[in-house]
Scaffold this active site. Structure first.
Site, PDB file in Angstrom:
ATOM      1  N   ASN A  71       0.837  -1.202   0.000  1.00  0.00           N
ATOM      2  CA  ASN A  71       0.000   0.000   0.000  1.00  0.00           C
ATOM      3  C   ASN A  71       0.864   1.241   0.000  1.00  0.00           C
ATOM      4  O   ASN A  71       1.969   1.256   0.552  1.00  0.00           O
ATOM      5  CB  ASN A  71      -0.950   0.020   1.211  1.00  0.00           C
ATOM      6  N   CYS A 132       6.644   5.010   9.021  1.00  0.00           N
ATOM      7  CA  CYS A 132       5.787   4.961   7.834  1.00  0.00           C
ATOM      8  C   CYS A 132       6.662   4.913   6.583  1.00  0.00           C
ATOM      9  O   CYS A 132       7.540   5.761   6.418  1.00  0.00           O
ATOM     10  CB  CYS A 132       4.871   6.175   7.761  1.00  0.00           C
ATOM     11  N   GLY A 248       2.409  -8.190  12.350  1.00  0.00           N
ATOM     12  CA  GLY A 248       2.945  -8.536  11.036  1.00  0.00           C
ATOM     13  C   GLY A 248       2.378  -9.865  10.564  1.00  0.00           C
ATOM     14  O   GLY A 248       2.839 -10.927  10.978  1.00  0.00           O
TER      15      GLY A 248
HETATM   16  C1  DHB Z   1       0.990   4.205   5.693  1.00  0.00           C
HETATM   17  C2  DHB Z   1       1.241   3.024   5.081  1.00  0.00           C
HETATM   18  C3  DHB Z   1       1.889   2.048   5.767  1.00  0.00           C
HETATM   19  O1  DHB Z   1       2.135   0.859   5.204  1.00  0.00           O
HETATM   20  C4  DHB Z   1       2.308   2.216   7.035  1.00  0.00           C
HETATM   21  O2  DHB Z   1       2.964   1.196   7.575  1.00  0.00           O
HETATM   22  C5  DHB Z   1       2.037   3.384   7.667  1.00  0.00           C
HETATM   23  C6  DHB Z   1       1.359   4.393   6.986  1.00  0.00           C
HETATM   24  C7  DHB Z   1       0.349   5.243   4.887  1.00  0.00           C
HETATM   25  O3  DHB Z   1       0.787   5.429   3.768  1.00  0.00           O
HETATM   26  O4  DHB Z   1      -0.596   5.901   5.304  1.00  0.00           O
END
Ligand code: DHB
Length: 314
Positions: A71, A132, A248
Site C-alpha cells: 500500500n 511509515c 505482522g
Molecule cells: C501508511 C502506510 C503504511 O504501510 C504504514 O505502515 C504506515 C502508513 C500510509 O501510507 O498511510
C-alpha cells in the site's frame, strides 16, 4: 481444556485480552464496529493521525502480492482537529481502549500531536509511528536511525502524561533492529510495536510501469510474518523486560501464539481484516483455544517461552 483468562498487562495497562487492531487497517473503528463490538478487543489502534488533513498519495494505492499486500496510502486522514472532535470521542464513548497512532514529518509535528492527544481523556496509549514507508524522503523515516528515533521518542514522552504508555513503532528495514529498540527505550518509550510494513514495490509487465501511483509502498500480510517474529525474537532476547506488541501477518490464534512465544505480550491484527473483518475477534477466541489445548491458563505464561526451548538465545 483449561479455563483461560486472557487478561493482559501491556506496558502497565490492563487489557481484557492481548489482541489489538493494527494501525491503518480499520481507520478509527466505526467500520469494524459493524462486525463486532470494538470494545471487546484488547485495544483499538487508530490510523496514524497527522496535524493537517491529507488526501494521501496518487492512486492506485494498493496492490496484491503473493501472501501480501502493498500500500502507498500516504497517511490520508482528517487531521488532528477533526480526529479529536469526531473520531476519538466515538471510540472512547464506545468503551474501547483507544491507542492513538501519531505521525509527523518533523519532530515539532510529533510534539504538537503528542501534546494534543496527551491532553485527551480515555487514551490508553500513544503509538508513535516513526516508521511509515510512504514518505517522499526516506531520511524522514525516523525509525531507520537510532539517534533520530530517540529524539522523537523523548520529545513525545515529555508531552504525554506519565501514566499513558508511549509505544514506539519500529521498522524492520534496518540493519540492527535491536540498536533502534535500545535507543528508543533509553529515550523513554514504555514499549515497542514491531513491526511496521517493509518497503516494497511491484512493476506491471503489461504497462511496464510501477503498479503503485506512489511507486514504492509498505508490504504487509502473512508474507512478512517470519520477519516480524524474527524482530520480536531478537529484541526480546536483548531486552526481555521490554513490553513488545507483535504485529505482522497475523491471521489466526496460532499466529498470535507464535508472537507470544517469541516474546510479545500482545499482538495486533491488520491486513487480514480487509478480507475477514471479524478476524481480530476470531483471533481472540482462537488464541484462547490454542492456550487451553496446551494447558496454559493465561497469555503471560507463554511470553518468550520459545527462548527457553532454544539453544541460541540471540
Ligand atoms: C501508511 C502506510 C503504511 O504501510 C504504514 O505502515 C504506515 C502508513 C500510509 O501510507 O498511510
Amino acid at each position: 481444556m483449561t479455563d483461560v483468562d486472557l487478561t493482559t498487562n501491556v506496558a502497565g495497562v490492563t487489557l481484557p485480552n492481548p489482541v489489538m487492531t493494527a494501525s491503518g487497517c480499520a481507520a478509527s473503528g466505526r467500520e469494524l464496529d459493524q462486525f463486532f463490538d470494538v470494545a471487546e478487543l484488547g485495544a483499538f489502534v487508530t490510523k496514524s493521525i497527522m496535524l493537517q488533513p491529507r488526501s494521501g498519495r496518487p492512486t492506485p494505492r494498493m496492490a496484491e502480492t503473493p501472501s501480501g499486500m502493498l500500500n502507498s496510502i500516504g497517511l490520508q486522514g482528517p487531521g488532528i482537529e477533526a480526529f479529536l472532535a469526531n473520531d476519538l470521542p466515538w471510540l472512547v464513548a464506545r468503551g474501547a481502549r483507544a491507542v492513538v497512532s501519531i505521525a509527523g514529518s518533523t519532530v515539532g509535528e510529533y510534539v504538537e500531536l503528542a501534546r494534543r492527544v496527551g491532553a485527551c481523556d480515555g487514551v490508553a496509549a500513544v503509538e508513535v509511528n516513526i516508521s511509515c514507508p510512504n514518505v517522499e524522503n526516506r531520511g524522514l523515516v525516523f525509525a531507520c536511525d537510532p539517534a533520530q528515533a530517540a529524539t522523537v521518542t523523548a520529545e513525545v514522552r515529555r508531552e504525554v502524561p506519565a501514566d499513558v504508555p508511549v509505544l514506539a513503532k519500529l521498522s524492520p528495514d534496518v540493519t540492527d533492529i535491536v540498536a533502534v529498540a535500545e535507543s528508543v527505550m533509553s529515550a523513554g518509550a514504555t514499549g515497542l510495536s514491531m513491526i511496521n510494513t517493509l518497503l516494497g514495490m511491484a512493476i506491471d509487465p503489461d504497462t511496464l510501469r510501477p503498479v503503485l501511483g506512489g511507486v514504492t509502498g509498505g508490504l504487509s500480510g502473512p508474507g512478512i510474518r517470519p520477519v516480524a517474529v524474527r524482530c520480536v525474537w531478537q529484541v526480546h532476547a536483548a531486552m526481555p523486560e521490554v513490553p513488545i506488541i507483535g504485529v505482522g501477518g497475523i491471521r489466526t490464534g496460532a499466529d498470535a501464539l507464535e508472537f507470544l512465544l517469541a516474546g510479545a505480550s500482545a499482538v495486533q491484527v491488520g491486513t487480514v481484516t480487509f478480507h475477514d473483518p471479524s478476524a481480530p475477534m476470531r483471533v481472540v477466541s482462537e488464541l484462547a483455544d490454542e492456550l487451553a489445548r496446551r494447558g496454559y491458563g493465561k497469555p503471560a505464561e507463554v511470553v518468550g517461552l520459545a527462548h527457553q526451548r532454544s539453544g541460541d538465545a540471540s
